[in-house]
Scaffold this active site. Sequence first.
Site, PDB file in Angstrom:
ATOM      1  N   HIS A 238       0.847  -1.186   0.000  1.00 29.64           N
ATOM      2  CA  HIS A 238       0.000   0.000   0.000  1.00 29.64           C
ATOM      3  C   HIS A 238       0.879   1.231   0.000  1.00 29.64           C
ATOM      4  CE1 HIS A 238      -3.147   2.850   1.148  1.00 29.64           C
ATOM      5  NE2 HIS A 238      -3.972   1.959   0.641  1.00 29.64           N
ATOM      6  N   GLU A 296      -7.717  -5.758  -0.161  1.00 33.43           N
ATOM      7  CA  GLU A 296      -8.296  -6.542  -1.252  1.00 33.43           C
ATOM      8  C   GLU A 296      -8.464  -8.039  -0.967  1.00 33.43           C
ATOM      9  OE1 GLU A 296      -9.639  -4.632  -2.991  1.00 33.43           O
ATOM     10  OE2 GLU A 296      -8.428  -2.989  -3.751  1.00 33.43           O
TER      11      GLU A 296
END
Length: 351
Positions: A238, A296
């Site tokens: 991220h 996700e």
Amino acid sequence: MAKGGLDGVVVADTVMSMVDGEQGELVIRGLPVEELAAAGRLEDAVALLWDGDRSTAGRWVEELGRARVRMWPTLEGSPALRVADAAVALRAGLAPLEGATPIELVAAAGLLVAGWSRARAGKPPLAPRADLPHAADLVRLLRGEPDDARAQALGAYLCTVVDHGMNASTFAARVVASTGSDATSAVVAAVGALKGPLHGGAPGPVLDMLDAIGSPERAEPWIRSELAAGRRIMGMGHRIYRVRDPRVAVLERAIEGLGRAGVATERLALARAVERAAERILAEAHPERPLKANVEFATAVLLDAVGADRAAFTGLFAAGRVVGWLAHVAEQRETGRLIRPESRYVGPTAA
Ligand code: COA
């Protein structure tokens, strides 16, 4: 050379959300994301982001229900419902809605994803109901019948992804709003940004990855061969978080709720095993850069258990994030200036 990526550049002051990448914390307009997601109602997020507190959520349940019913005749026959991908359906289906109000855009986003999913399954689209909260009606529209446990899980998911600092799609929406353009254009631009695999396009491929791995012991060789081939592991890493994405725990709790209600969620155990293997192997490859699971993995497991087609995952992400985009559009209009950065010319000089 400009690095690109605008890492660390503050482009706006916002009251919408605070992302702490070191501590792994996400606060939505003063409320920890765990608390916002607990009731499983997107309308709580609408009230919080648009009005500043959750006391107006009941009114938004009614307004959003009426907006779904109002938008349905326009969307029912939309050619967007027959394109190959739900995010493309959203982009195509939202684009003609010139002059739609913010709540109508939220309604339309949900209806387009649900209608697209039914069309893909070869089923006729179902008409919305005004009397249900948004997530509950979306589950009914996706599955053909109401389902309380899945409605709670989908609602928790939509709240979890509703806003997330200055992510790429929110920035796109703010750039468009800063020019004085309309909300529909800002949302369509944001959908285009969200669709990319580095932003919102990852959960479908995460499910493909879990299917390809199949069992925990195959995770390590599979991940190593992906990395050797120069590919990224979807669902890992991220831009902001250096620890595990805090949204993962919120979604895992929602998945456990589904499990208690008897919905099959066995993919969660596989997802956790793959995450552990990926974390270990990526730490060897990038000792300087912590690469942990982002939202996700859990999204893929949750949306699959809710009964959504994996090709609809990015569309469902947009169906939640649209509330955040529209909050930023309003904030940009109130407090922002035209966003117009500069580039450095490095091309040939004039002869
Ligand atoms: N798998 C393998 N390697 C990864 C990786 C991943 N998922 N994420 C980052 N890396 C590596 C990069 O290859 C890079 O290595 P290098 O310096 O040797 O080239 C290093 O880690 C730093 O990556 P960088 O591209 O600077 O990170 P970023 O902040 O631009 O990227 C993401 C953030 C999310 C785009 C990135 O982690 C990624 O592509 N993840 C997979 C897609 C995904 O899950 N997207 C959903 C995001 S919520």
